[in-house]
Design a protein around this motif. Structure first.
Motif, PDB file in Angstrom:
ATOM      1  N   ILE A 118     -42.773  36.174  96.978  1.00 48.56           N
ATOM      2  CA  ILE A 118     -43.539  36.496  95.769  1.00 48.56           C
ATOM      3  C   ILE A 118     -42.683  37.343  94.839  1.00 48.56           C
ATOM      4  CG2 ILE A 118     -45.608  37.617  94.880  1.00 48.56           C
ATOM      5  CD1 ILE A 118     -46.874  37.169  97.649  1.00 48.56           C
ATOM      6  N   MET A 119     -42.514  36.878  93.609  1.00 48.47           N
ATOM      7  CA  MET A 119     -41.766  37.622  92.600  1.00 48.47           C
ATOM      8  C   MET A 119     -42.753  38.106  91.551  1.00 48.47           C
ATOM      9  SD  MET A 119     -38.637  37.439  93.704  1.00 48.47           S
ATOM     10  CE  MET A 119     -37.574  37.795  92.309  1.00 48.47           C
ATOM     11  N   GLU A 120     -43.213  39.333  91.710  1.00 54.37           N
ATOM     12  CA  GLU A 120     -44.179  39.911  90.784  1.00 54.37           C
ATOM     13  C   GLU A 120     -43.447  40.752  89.742  1.00 54.37           C
ATOM     14  OE1 GLU A 120     -48.383  42.414  90.969  1.00 54.37           O
ATOM     15  OE2 GLU A 120     -47.011  42.421  92.669  1.00 54.37           O
ATOM     16  N   PRO A 121     -43.521  40.389  88.470  1.00 51.66           N
ATOM     17  CA  PRO A 121     -42.753  41.091  87.432  1.00 51.66           C
ATOM     18  C   PRO A 121     -43.028  42.588  87.394  1.00 51.66           C
ATOM     19  CG  PRO A 121     -43.753  39.083  86.574  1.00 51.66           C
ATOM     20  CD  PRO A 121     -44.336  39.302  87.943  1.00 51.66           C
ATOM     21  N   SER A 149     -43.844  32.612  91.439  1.00 48.05           N
ATOM     22  CA  SER A 149     -43.868  33.448  90.244  1.00 48.05           C
ATOM     23  C   SER A 149     -45.131  33.141  89.449  1.00 48.05           C
ATOM     24  CB  SER A 149     -42.617  33.188  89.394  1.00 48.05           C
ATOM     25  OG  SER A 149     -42.571  31.824  88.992  1.00 48.05           O
ATOM     26  N   GLY A 150     -45.298  33.866  88.349  1.00 49.14           N
ATOM     27  CA  GLY A 150     -46.444  33.603  87.486  1.00 49.14           C
ATOM     28  C   GLY A 150     -47.463  34.723  87.498  1.00 49.14           C
ATOM     29  N   SER A 151     -48.442  34.633  86.601  1.00 50.01           N
ATOM     30  CA  SER A 151     -49.433  35.692  86.414  1.00 50.01           C
ATOM     31  C   SER A 151     -50.400  35.837  87.583  1.00 50.01           C
ATOM     32  CB  SER A 151     -50.221  35.440  85.122  1.00 50.01           C
ATOM     33  OG  SER A 151     -50.797  34.137  85.127  1.00 50.01           O
ATOM     34  N   TYR A 152     -50.449  34.846  88.478  1.00 55.96           N
ATOM     35  CA  TYR A 152     -51.349  34.941  89.639  1.00 55.96           C
ATOM     36  C   TYR A 152     -50.769  35.817  90.743  1.00 55.96           C
ATOM     37  CZ  TYR A 152     -54.476  33.541  93.428  1.00 55.96           C
ATOM     38  OH  TYR A 152     -55.380  33.546  94.469  1.00 55.96           O
ATOM     39  N   MET A 153     -49.490  36.184  90.634  1.00 56.44           N
ATOM     40  CA  MET A 153     -48.842  36.931  91.709  1.00 56.44           C
ATOM     41  C   MET A 153     -49.492  38.287  91.966  1.00 56.44           C
ATOM     42  SD  MET A 153     -46.677  34.830  92.853  1.00 56.44           S
ATOM     43  CE  MET A 153     -47.889  33.582  92.342  1.00 56.44           C
ATOM     44  N   THR A 154     -49.964  38.954  90.914  1.00 58.14           N
ATOM     45  CA  THR A 154     -50.626  40.248  91.091  1.00 58.14           C
ATOM     46  C   THR A 154     -51.850  40.110  91.970  1.00 58.14           C
ATOM     47  OG1 THR A 154     -49.861  40.980  88.920  1.00 58.14           O
ATOM     48  CG2 THR A 154     -51.696  42.187  89.897  1.00 58.14           C
ATOM     49  N   GLU A 155     -52.622  39.059  91.753  1.00 59.79           N
ATOM     50  CA  GLU A 155     -53.803  38.799  92.572  1.00 59.79           C
ATOM     51  C   GLU A 155     -53.416  38.389  93.986  1.00 59.79           C
ATOM     52  OE1 GLU A 155     -57.797  38.798  93.331  1.00 59.79           O
ATOM     53  OE2 GLU A 155     -56.828  39.380  91.464  1.00 59.79           O
ATOM     54  N   SER A 193     -50.281  30.254  87.400  1.00 59.97           N
ATOM     55  CA  SER A 193     -50.937  31.086  86.387  1.00 59.97           C
ATOM     56  C   SER A 193     -52.242  31.658  86.938  1.00 59.97           C
ATOM     57  CB  SER A 193     -51.209  30.262  85.135  1.00 59.97           C
ATOM     58  OG  SER A 193     -52.178  29.258  85.426  1.00 59.97           O
ATOM     59  N   LYS A 194     -52.884  32.523  86.152  1.00 61.84           N
ATOM     60  CA  LYS A 194     -54.133  33.152  86.600  1.00 61.84           C
ATOM     61  C   LYS A 194     -55.226  32.136  86.871  1.00 61.84           C
ATOM     62  CE  LYS A 194     -53.553  37.716  84.503  1.00 61.84           C
ATOM     63  NZ  LYS A 194     -54.098  38.697  83.526  1.00 61.84           N
ATOM     64  N   ASP A 195     -55.224  31.022  86.142  1.00 65.31           N
ATOM     65  CA  ASP A 195     -56.241  29.986  86.363  1.00 65.31           C
ATOM     66  C   ASP A 195     -55.772  28.937  87.371  1.00 65.31           C
ATOM     67  OD1 ASP A 195     -54.314  28.799  84.853  1.00 65.31           O
ATOM     68  OD2 ASP A 195     -55.662  28.017  83.306  1.00 65.31           O
ATOM     69  N   LEU A 196     -54.746  29.285  88.153  1.00 65.01           N
ATOM     70  CA  LEU A 196     -54.203  28.450  89.246  1.00 65.01           C
ATOM     71  C   LEU A 196     -53.498  27.190  88.754  1.00 65.01           C
ATOM     72  CD1 LEU A 196     -56.751  28.626  92.220  1.00 65.01           C
ATOM     73  CD2 LEU A 196     -54.891  30.159  91.591  1.00 65.01           C
TER      74      LEU A 196
END
Length: 254
Positions: A118-121, A149-155, A193-196
């Protein structure tokens, strides 16, 4: 003339019970007097999996040297507490600690194996283990796996993938890729992404693959493989910059 003594059944039962109590008492006294002579650690699933080793497990067992085990009487050692302490290490999936008849303390631990990173920015990275558990990174070792990667990584970093419906879908996608020799070698990075919405970045070709939602995974990869085998050899491997798999029974390339 000597006479044979007759012992009734009740007396025999009492004698046997007394003998058992004596043996149990002797065994308990012997056990209480036993000391920990050696510690033998065996790690399963360790091949090319060097995030932790025997020294790390020993540090967990001894609470970083605070608890001395060698030479200590077993009656003064809480094996259950030590076992639970070892299990707090995320890279350890299972652990069993017990003593053998020789007085050695045996440790059998099964390690978790990461298969995606997981690469979380802007934050600490992590790994996804084969059982869906989220693992931290290690200063000792870096595993070469597919990158997420992507915005879903935080979740994704919050829970094991198998604990949520969204995570389960991602987990099934990762499992499919990991269990297929061709796609495991071909897919270098997966952006979510956040919406998968899933985008794949292949290892060899330059096309960005718009996978869409992580559903109908087998069908979508079947379409992509057919495109690789039938279209790209004729048009050229770098003829297209983008491939879309979202549409039913077709591949859209541009």
């Amino acid at each position: 003339m000597l006479k044979k003594l007759k012992i009734g059944k009740g007396v025999k039962v009492v004698l046997v019970s007394v003998l058992l109590l004596v043996l149990i008492g002797f065994a308990n006294r012997k056990q209480q007097g036993e000391k920990c002579l050696d510690i033998v650690i065996k790690l399963g699933n360790q091949q090319n999996n060097f995030f932790i080793d025997e020294h790390d497990v020993m540090a967990l067992m001894t609470d970083n040297g605070e608890e001395v085990l060698l030479g200590k009487h077993y009656k003064d050692i809480n094996l259950k507490a030590i076992e639970e302490r070892v299990k707090t290490q995320h890279f350890i999936k299972t652990a069993e600690i017990y003593k053998d008849l020789k007085g050695n303390l045996l440790v059998n631990a099964e390690l978790r194996r990461p298969f995606a990173r997981i690469m979380e920015p802007g934050k600490a990275n992590g790994y996804v283990a084969l059982d869906g558990t989220i693992l931290p990174t290690s200063t000792k070792y870096t595993s070469r796996t597919v990158v997420l990667s992507g915005s879903y990584m935080t979740e994704m970093m919050k829970n094991s993938l198998t604990e949520t419906e969204e995570g389960q879908k991602i987990y099934e996608l990762l499992n499919f890729i990991n269990n297929d020799r061709f796609w495991k070698a071909q897919i270098a990075q997966i952006d979510i992404s956040k919406d998968l919405y899933v985008t794949l970045y292949p290892q060899v070709t330059k096309q960005v693959v718009e996978f869409g939602q992580p559903d109908e995974v087998a069908k979508k990869f079947k379409k992509l493989k057919a495109f690789y085998q039938k279209v790209l050899p004729q048009k050229g491997w770098n003829a297209y910059s983008r491939i879309n798999l979202e549409y039913k029974d077709q591949v859209v390339a541009e």
